[in-house]
Design a protein around this motif. Structure first.
Motif, PDB file in Angstrom:
ATOM      1  N   PHE A 145      -6.616  -4.851   7.853  1.00 21.26           N
ATOM      2  CA  PHE A 145      -5.276  -4.537   8.378  1.00 21.26           C
ATOM      3  C   PHE A 145      -5.305  -3.213   9.143  1.00 21.26           C
ATOM      4  CE2 PHE A 145      -1.138  -2.366   7.603  1.00 21.26           C
ATOM      5  CZ  PHE A 145      -0.334  -3.204   8.351  1.00 21.26           C
TER       6      PHE A 145
ATOM      7  N   THR B 119      -2.197  -8.057  -8.697  1.00 22.71           N
ATOM      8  CA  THR B 119      -3.081  -8.010  -7.528  1.00 22.71           C
ATOM      9  C   THR B 119      -4.547  -8.175  -7.902  1.00 22.71           C
ATOM     10  OG1 THR B 119      -1.513  -6.609  -6.396  1.00 22.71           O
ATOM     11  CG2 THR B 119      -3.788  -6.460  -5.643  1.00 22.71           C
TER      12      THR B 119
ATOM     13  N   HIS C 259      -7.716  -7.932  -2.262  1.00 22.76           N
ATOM     14  CA  HIS C 259      -6.697  -7.126  -1.576  1.00 22.76           C
ATOM     15  C   HIS C 259      -7.335  -5.991  -0.761  1.00 22.76           C
ATOM     16  CE1 HIS C 259      -2.811  -5.564  -0.582  1.00 22.76           C
ATOM     17  NE2 HIS C 259      -3.019  -4.413  -1.204  1.00 22.76           N
TER      18      HIS C 259
ATOM     19  N   TRP D 203       6.065   5.284  -1.438  1.00 24.26           N
ATOM     20  CA  TRP D 203       4.815   4.712  -0.898  1.00 24.26           C
ATOM     21  C   TRP D 203       4.341   5.561   0.281  1.00 24.26           C
ATOM     22  CZ3 TRP D 203       2.584   3.053   3.513  1.00 24.26           C
ATOM     23  CH2 TRP D 203       1.556   2.093   3.451  1.00 24.26           C
TER      24      TRP D 203
ATOM     25  N   LYS E 100      11.465   3.193  -3.091  1.00 25.49           N
ATOM     26  CA  LYS E 100      10.089   2.723  -3.295  1.00 25.49           C
ATOM     27  C   LYS E 100       9.279   2.933  -2.013  1.00 25.49           C
ATOM     28  CE  LYS E 100      10.008   0.816  -7.486  1.00 25.49           C
ATOM     29  NZ  LYS E 100      11.353   0.635  -7.851  1.00 25.49           N
TER      30      LYS E 100
ATOM     31  N   GLY F 161      -3.189 -11.736   7.991  1.00 27.65           N
ATOM     32  CA  GLY F 161      -2.241 -11.993   6.903  1.00 27.65           C
ATOM     33  C   GLY F 161      -0.799 -12.013   7.371  1.00 27.65           C
ATOM     34  N   ASN F 162       0.095 -11.962   6.410  1.00 31.98           N
ATOM     35  CA  ASN F 162       1.521 -12.007   6.706  1.00 31.98           C
ATOM     36  C   ASN F 162       2.248 -10.976   5.830  1.00 31.98           C
ATOM     37  OD1 ASN F 162       4.228 -12.564   7.044  1.00 31.98           O
ATOM     38  ND2 ASN F 162       3.946 -14.790   7.003  1.00 31.98           N
TER      39      ASN F 162
ATOM     40  N   LEU G 232       8.200 -10.288  -3.270  1.00 26.11           N
ATOM     41  CA  LEU G 232       8.381  -9.372  -4.409  1.00 26.11           C
ATOM     42  C   LEU G 232       9.846  -9.069  -4.687  1.00 26.11           C
ATOM     43  CD1 LEU G 232       5.577  -6.829  -3.393  1.00 26.11           C
ATOM     44  CD2 LEU G 232       5.437  -8.579  -5.188  1.00 26.11           C
TER      45      LEU G 232
ATOM     46  N   LYS H  94      -8.754  -7.000   2.583  1.00 26.46           N
ATOM     47  CA  LYS H  94      -7.638  -7.376   3.461  1.00 26.46           C
ATOM     48  C   LYS H  94      -7.017  -6.113   4.079  1.00 26.46           C
ATOM     49  CE  LYS H  94      -5.096 -10.827   1.804  1.00 26.46           C
ATOM     50  NZ  LYS H  94      -4.026 -11.404   0.967  1.00 26.46           N
ATOM     51  N   MET H  95      -6.899  -5.065   3.260  1.00 24.52           N
ATOM     52  CA  MET H  95      -6.297  -3.829   3.756  1.00 24.52           C
ATOM     53  C   MET H  95      -7.240  -3.068   4.691  1.00 24.52           C
ATOM     54  SD  MET H  95      -3.359  -4.273   2.661  1.00 24.52           S
ATOM     55  CE  MET H  95      -2.638  -2.803   3.374  1.00 24.52           C
TER      56      MET H  95
ATOM     57  N   HIS I 188       5.628  -9.117   1.090  1.00 21.80           N
ATOM     58  CA  HIS I 188       6.586  -8.196   0.462  1.00 21.80           C
ATOM     59  C   HIS I 188       7.909  -8.895   0.123  1.00 21.80           C
ATOM     60  CE1 HIS I 188       3.674  -5.574   2.536  1.00 21.80           C
ATOM     61  NE2 HIS I 188       3.748  -4.912   1.411  1.00 21.80           N
TER      62      HIS I 188
ATOM     63  N   PHE J 290       1.926  -3.602  -8.464  1.00 25.65           N
ATOM     64  CA  PHE J 290       0.639  -4.244  -8.180  1.00 25.65           C
ATOM     65  C   PHE J 290       0.024  -4.814  -9.464  1.00 25.65           C
ATOM     66  CE2 PHE J 290       1.391  -1.492  -4.648  1.00 25.65           C
ATOM     67  CZ  PHE J 290       0.842  -2.148  -3.562  1.00 25.65           C
TER      68      PHE J 290
ATOM     69  N   ALA K 195       2.794  -8.258  -9.173  1.00 22.95           N
ATOM     70  CA  ALA K 195       1.999  -9.104  -8.265  1.00 22.95           C
ATOM     71  C   ALA K 195       0.659  -9.510  -8.895  1.00 22.95           C
ATOM     72  CB  ALA K 195       1.750  -8.361  -6.957  1.00 22.95           C
TER      73      ALA K 195
ATOM     74  N   ALA L  28       6.851   0.634   7.502  1.00 21.03           N
ATOM     75  CA  ALA L  28       7.627   0.691   6.251  1.00 21.03           C
ATOM     76  C   ALA L  28       9.106   0.455   6.553  1.00 21.03           C
ATOM     77  CB  ALA L  28       7.424   2.039   5.559  1.00 21.03           C
TER      78      ALA L  28
HETATM   79  C1  HEM Z   1       7.377  -0.129  -1.611  1.00 16.62           C
HETATM   80  C2  HEM Z   1       6.267  -0.123  -0.875  1.00 16.62           C
HETATM   81  C3  HEM Z   1       5.212  -1.191  -1.005  1.00 16.62           C
HETATM   82  C4  HEM Z   1       4.840  -1.932  -2.098  1.00 16.62           C
HETATM   83  C5  HEM Z   1       5.365  -1.825  -3.524  1.00 16.62           C
HETATM   84  C6  HEM Z   1       3.826  -2.858  -1.654  1.00 16.62           C
HETATM   85  C7  HEM Z   1       3.214  -3.801  -2.460  1.00 16.62           C
HETATM   86  C8  HEM Z   1       2.390  -4.798  -2.009  1.00 16.62           C
HETATM   87  C9  HEM Z   1       1.869  -5.867  -2.820  1.00 16.62           C
HETATM   88  C10 HEM Z   1       2.142  -6.048  -4.316  1.00 16.62           C
HETATM   89  C11 HEM Z   1       1.127  -6.661  -2.029  1.00 16.62           C
HETATM   90  C12 HEM Z   1       0.430  -7.963  -2.433  1.00 16.62           C
HETATM   91  C13 HEM Z   1      -0.914  -7.645  -2.986  1.00 16.62           C
HETATM   92  C14 HEM Z   1      -1.525  -8.903  -3.570  1.00 16.62           C
HETATM   93  O1  HEM Z   1      -1.992  -9.745  -2.800  1.00 16.62           O
HETATM   94  O2  HEM Z   1      -1.478  -9.026  -4.795  1.00 16.62           O
HETATM   95  C15 HEM Z   1       1.129  -6.067  -0.707  1.00 16.62           C
HETATM   96  C16 HEM Z   1       0.455  -6.570   0.370  1.00 16.62           C
HETATM   97  C17 HEM Z   1       0.346  -5.928   1.578  1.00 16.62           C
HETATM   98  N1  HEM Z   1       0.945  -4.744   1.924  1.00 16.62           N
HETATM   99 FE1  HEM Z   1       2.273  -3.688   0.812  1.00 16.62          FE
HETATM  100  N2  HEM Z   1       3.582  -2.663  -0.325  1.00 16.62           N
HETATM  101  C18 HEM Z   1       4.402  -1.655   0.118  1.00 16.62           C
HETATM  102  C19 HEM Z   1       4.471  -1.142   1.389  1.00 16.62           C
HETATM  103  C20 HEM Z   1       3.637  -1.491   2.422  1.00 16.62           C
HETATM  104  C21 HEM Z   1       3.657  -0.908   3.743  1.00 16.62           C
HETATM  105  C22 HEM Z   1       4.617   0.195   4.208  1.00 16.62           C
HETATM  106  C23 HEM Z   1       2.669  -1.524   4.464  1.00 16.62           C
HETATM  107  C24 HEM Z   1       2.244  -1.309   5.898  1.00 16.62           C
HETATM  108  C25 HEM Z   1       2.242  -0.116   6.456  1.00 16.62           C
HETATM  109  C26 HEM Z   1       2.047  -2.503   3.589  1.00 16.62           C
HETATM  110  C27 HEM Z   1       1.018  -3.350   3.947  1.00 16.62           C
HETATM  111  C28 HEM Z   1       0.603  -4.442   3.223  1.00 16.62           C
HETATM  112  C29 HEM Z   1      -0.265  -5.489   3.747  1.00 16.62           C
HETATM  113  C30 HEM Z   1      -0.881  -5.545   5.136  1.00 16.62           C
HETATM  114  C31 HEM Z   1      -0.428  -6.426   2.719  1.00 16.62           C
HETATM  115  C32 HEM Z   1      -1.259  -7.718   2.758  1.00 16.62           C
HETATM  116  C33 HEM Z   1      -0.363  -8.816   3.265  1.00 16.62           C
HETATM  117  C34 HEM Z   1      -1.028 -10.178   3.231  1.00 16.62           C
HETATM  118  O3  HEM Z   1      -1.481 -10.586   2.153  1.00 16.62           O
HETATM  119  O4  HEM Z   1      -1.092 -10.795   4.260  1.00 16.62           O
HETATM  120  N3  HEM Z   1       2.647  -2.442   2.361  1.00 16.62           N
HETATM  121  N4  HEM Z   1       1.899  -4.942  -0.719  1.00 16.62           N
END
Ligand code: HEM
Length: 158
Positions: A57, A45, A50, A93, A89, A70-71, A79, A53-54, A76, A39, A43, A121
């Protein structure tokens, strides 16, 4: 088995608890040795955008309100060329997510949010890493998952 440490915790009943959960979780993520740099450095972030947005979500997942648009798959997938987004990872998480939920909440919605996080996940991990696994295809929900999602009734948002 009854866990007495969970006895006096509230369940997640609305937006306020979702914000507490998300803020606590990402405070831990930012400081986490395995996930923090993804993060903070990969990214880069913007937490001001963010976190809301969460909130949206998880509110959409738990209460079918929240208006998340979002998408997650694209966020992901982006990345993958930049850093390892492998099974370890995602397991890490999930462990952090589950322990954050358990530290704060207990009850039907607390269980539901942990199960949803685990299901998502699996789907995100297998799609972005192109590891097709029929168990993680949302078209093939298990009887246990079908029953769980059918049973879950979102409460009115408070
Ligand atoms: C290895 C595990 C994970 C990592 C490292 C990770 C990392 C990230 C990062 C870096 C972002 C972008 C943040 C930004 O905008 O800068 C993101 C967005 C997001 N993540 Fe994860 N994530 C992980 C797992 C998950 C899981 C399991 C979920 C759901 C249960 C999740 C839900 C989301 C959502 C909803 C977003 C926003 C998407 C959007 O912008 O539309 N993440 N995540």
């Amino acid at each position: 088995m009854f866990d007495s440490s969970q006895a006096n915790k509230p369940d997640i009943t609305g937006r306020a608890e979702i914000e507490t959960l998300v803020n606590t979780f990402y405070d831990r993520v930012r400081d986490d040795a395995v996930l923090g740099f993804i993060f903070n450095e990969v990214a880069q972030t913007n937490w001001t955008t963010h976190l809301p947005k969460m909130y949206a979500f998880w509110e959409t997942v738990l209460f079918r309100t929240g208006g998340f648009t979002g998408n997650p798959m694209a966020a992901h997938a982006k990345l993958v060329p930049l850093t390892d987004m492998g099974r370890d990872k995602f397991d890490h998480w999930l462990q952090l997510f589950r322990s954050t939920v358990d530290d704060l909440f207990a009850g039907e919605r607390a269980e539901h949010i942990k199960n949803c996080a685990a299901d998502m996940a699996n789907v995100i991990y297998s799609r972005i890493n192109q590891v097709p696994d029929p168990r993680f295809d949302p078209a093939n929900l298990t009887p246990e998952q079908r029953e769980r999602y059918a049973r879950y009734k979102p409460p009115p948002v408070v």
